[in-house]
Design a protein around this motif. Structure first.
Motif, mmCIF file in Angstrom:
data_model
loop_
_atom_site.group_PDB
_atom_site.id
_atom_site.type_symbol
_atom_site.label_atom_id
_atom_site.label_comp_id
_atom_site.label_asym_id
_atom_site.label_seq_id
_atom_site.Cartn_x
_atom_site.Cartn_y
_atom_site.Cartn_z
ATOM 1 N N GLY A 1 -22.938 12.699 8.379
ATOM 2 C CA GLY A 1 -21.815 13.611 8.445
ATOM 3 C C GLY A 1 -21.134 13.688 9.799
ATOM 4 N N TRP B 1 -13.933 20.726 7.927
ATOM 5 C CA TRP B 1 -13.444 20.369 6.606
ATOM 6 C C TRP B 1 -12.482 19.184 6.616
ATOM 7 C CZ3 TRP B 1 -13.043 24.947 9.190
ATOM 8 C CH2 TRP B 1 -11.803 25.276 9.758
ATOM 9 N N SER C 1 -25.067 27.079 9.274
ATOM 10 C CA SER C 1 -23.981 26.174 8.934
ATOM 11 C C SER C 1 -23.122 26.769 7.836
ATOM 12 C CB SER C 1 -24.549 24.828 8.469
ATOM 13 O OG SER C 1 -23.509 23.991 7.987
ATOM 14 N N TYR D 1 -13.058 16.011 4.435
ATOM 15 C CA TYR D 1 -12.723 15.931 3.011
ATOM 16 C C TYR D 1 -11.312 15.407 2.764
ATOM 17 C CZ TYR D 1 -16.915 18.819 2.506
ATOM 18 O OH TYR D 1 -18.202 19.295 2.549
ATOM 19 N N ASP E 1 -21.190 24.706 6.162
ATOM 20 C CA ASP E 1 -21.124 23.593 5.211
ATOM 21 C C ASP E 1 -22.039 22.482 5.716
ATOM 22 O OD1 ASP E 1 -20.535 21.476 3.527
ATOM 23 O OD2 ASP E 1 -18.356 21.661 3.715
ATOM 24 N N ALA E 2 -23.297 22.533 5.318
ATOM 25 C CA ALA E 2 -24.271 21.552 5.785
ATOM 26 C C ALA E 2 -23.913 20.138 5.329
ATOM 27 C CB ALA E 2 -25.675 21.925 5.281
ATOM 28 N N TRP E 3 -23.277 20.014 4.181
ATOM 29 C CA TRP E 3 -22.892 18.682 3.686
ATOM 30 C C TRP E 3 -21.917 18.013 4.657
ATOM 31 C CZ3 TRP E 3 -24.395 15.019 0.508
ATOM 32 C CH2 TRP E 3 -23.494 14.022 0.109
ATOM 33 N N ALA E 4 -20.900 18.738 5.054
ATOM 34 C CA ALA E 4 -19.929 18.176 6.005
ATOM 35 C C ALA E 4 -20.553 18.016 7.380
ATOM 36 C CB ALA E 4 -18.693 19.061 6.087
ATOM 37 N N ASP E 5 -21.405 18.951 7.782
ATOM 38 C CA ASP E 5 -21.978 18.919 9.129
ATOM 39 C C ASP E 5 -22.913 17.738 9.330
ATOM 40 O OD1 ASP E 5 -20.595 21.148 9.900
ATOM 41 O OD2 ASP E 5 -22.281 22.534 9.726
ATOM 42 N N TRP E 6 -23.929 17.587 8.475
ATOM 43 C CA TRP E 6 -24.923 16.541 8.769
ATOM 44 C C TRP E 6 -25.481 15.796 7.554
ATOM 45 C CZ3 TRP E 6 -26.421 21.777 9.448
ATOM 46 C CH2 TRP E 6 -27.433 22.243 8.630
ATOM 47 N N GLN E 7 -24.897 16.028 6.368
ATOM 48 C CA GLN E 7 -25.458 15.380 5.182
ATOM 49 C C GLN E 7 -24.557 14.305 4.576
ATOM 50 O OE1 GLN E 7 -26.296 18.691 2.599
ATOM 51 N NE2 GLN E 7 -28.030 19.413 3.826
ATOM 52 N N LYS E 8 -23.268 14.457 4.629
ATOM 53 C CA LYS E 8 -22.352 13.531 3.956
ATOM 54 C C LYS E 8 -22.407 12.148 4.588
ATOM 55 C CE LYS E 8 -17.463 13.007 2.642
ATOM 56 N NZ LYS E 8 -17.343 11.585 2.997
#
Length: 455
Positions: A134, A66, A104, A69, A106-113
């Protein structure tokens, strides 16, 4: 309070280390026959782990999922110089799904963002053509720039340990859990992206079950967890060895382990330590804001103090609530339960606990005094800027800050207290240290420069 000389600190730490070794008994926590039978797959795996892993010192820094963010990226580890002091980054955390598989949190933080050029390790922005972005892609870039750095996926943690007990319950559930974690993080098969897209990022797995046969964050638990934890680690070790065999690679397997003697008593320390490459023993949070009215005390002191008001262990009450505890006592307990020094890494907090409404007391420093409330936890780079006088306790090796104007007391670690812990680690032959978490350090890496053993 006078600051002890370097000679005095070295001598005191050396004497304490000698005392620990003299009091440590022959390991008493023998492995289960199923785990230790000569020639068995379990014995082979344990021997493989022992021979394939280095006995060199480790410095592990936790990087939080996190942090992305709040503006703390992998690139910050380069700017602070931390990446040159660490041997390993543990990435927090993977979740465990209700079906007992790795997932996961938080997939967004892990590999999408998408990460922009300013915050990217290699200075280039993520694009839509990439299979992963990410944190995972930034970890890959960091590893490419620093090829000796190990990256390990940490599974669980305080908030994500809910499903550990069920995942560890049966041979089938243990095999399912291990297979899913290896498929996702070692083989790199992430949901929704090309197969193997994340392969090569992670060099192993760390288990942070808080805690086997312990309630933790109101988690399901039971006495069966004690042996099932050992069996779960053995299943992971076996499957990691199988995954690494084609390429001759040894994947790391570590665990974050409790400090409190009550939680330790529900773990087969001897057997577990023989399976793992090493244990990151969480030698922090000894005291803190859950003790809402105090008395103020240390959260990560190296040595005990005769002035500590916390209850002492007795034969009738061996695990008093919020009882006396120190890093020295924790290490002794692990050694007495079958661990060897090179399987123990001490943990260092990069954050502070605090109390409010604290009177100065007879020494004028707020130590061991009652409180009327608690302060919100802050990280080191924030507490260092708080008003008050910094004190270094010559008995415990702990640091604290007291501000008589606001009647606020803080307990934390600073470079001086960490340096003393490093002396202790070296004197006792411990494996190294782990820090939670890297976003708490200063921009110039004041703490990692103190605890980093990769020098």
């Amino acid at each position: 309070m006078a600051r002890p000389s370097q000679h005095h600190r070295n001598r005191r730490v050396g004497l304490a280390a000698a005392a620990v070794l003299s009091l440590a008994i022959v390991p008493v926590a023998a492995a289960s026959p199923a785990l230790a039978t000569p020639g068995s797959a379990a014995a082979s795996a344990a021997a493989s782990a022992s021979s394939a892993s280095s006995n060199g010192k480790v410095s592990v820094g936790y990087f939080t999922q996190w942090g992305i963010y709040s503006g703390f990226y992998e690139k910050n580890l380069i700017a602070s110089g931390a990446v040159k002091k660490l041997t390993e980054i543990d990435y927090a955390f993977s979740n465990i799904a209700p079906d007992g598989t790795c997932a996961s949190a938080d997939a967004w933080a892990d590999w999408q963002k998408p990460v922009d050029a300013a915050n990217s390790v290699d200075g280039t922005a993520d694009t839509g053509a990439q299979s992963i972005a990410g944190n995972f892609n930034q970890l890959r870039e960091l590893k490419k720039a620093y090829p000796n750095l190990k990256i390990v996926m940490a599974i669980g943690g305080w908030s994500e340990s809910t499903n550990f007990s069920a995942a560890a319950a049966t041979p089938a559930s243990r095999a399912k859990f291990a297979q899913s974690c290896i498929d996702m993080y070692i083989k790199g098969n992430l949901p929704g992206v090309a197969p193997g897209a994340a392969a090569g990022i992670f060099d192993g797995i760390s288990i942070d079950w808080e805690y086997p046969d312990g309630v933790g964050d109101n988690n399901p638990h039971g006495p069966q967890d004690t042996h099932n934890f050992t069996l779960l680690l053995q299943e992971l070790r076996n499957q990691l060895d199988t995954a690494g065999r084609p390429d001759g690679k040894h994947y790391l397997l570590t665990a974050d382990m409790p400090a409190g003697p009550e939680n330790v008593s529900h773990i087969e320390i001897g057997a577990v330590s023989r399976i793992l490459d090493w244990m990151n023993v969480m030698t922090f949070d000894f005291h803190g804001t859950w003790e809402t009215t105090g008395p103020t005390n240390f959260q990560s002191n190296l040595f005990p103090s005769p002035f500590d008001p916390a209850p002492r262990a007795t034969s009738s009450n061996p695990f008093p609530v919020n009882g006396e505890i120190s890093t020295l006592q924790v290490v002794m307990n692990y050694l007495q339960h079958g661990a060897t020094p090179n399987k123990i890494a001490l943990s260092i907090p990069l954050y502070a606990h605090g109390w409010t409404g604290v009177a100065p007391g007879p020494r004028g420093d707020g130590l061991y005094q009652p409180a009327t409330g608690v302060a919100t936890d802050v990280v080191y780079n924030q507490v260092a800027a708080q008003p008050g006088t910094v004190h270094h306790d010559p008995i415990t090796g702990a640091v604290y800050k007291y501000d008589p104007a606001s009647k606020t007391f803080w307990t934390y670690d600073d470079p001086q207290s960490i340096q003393e812990k490093v002396l202790f680690i070296k004197a006792l032959g411990l494996r190294g240290d782990m820090a939670w978490s890297m976003d708490g350090d200063t921009a110039d890496g004041a703490l990692v420069n103190a605890f980093g053993l990769a020098k």
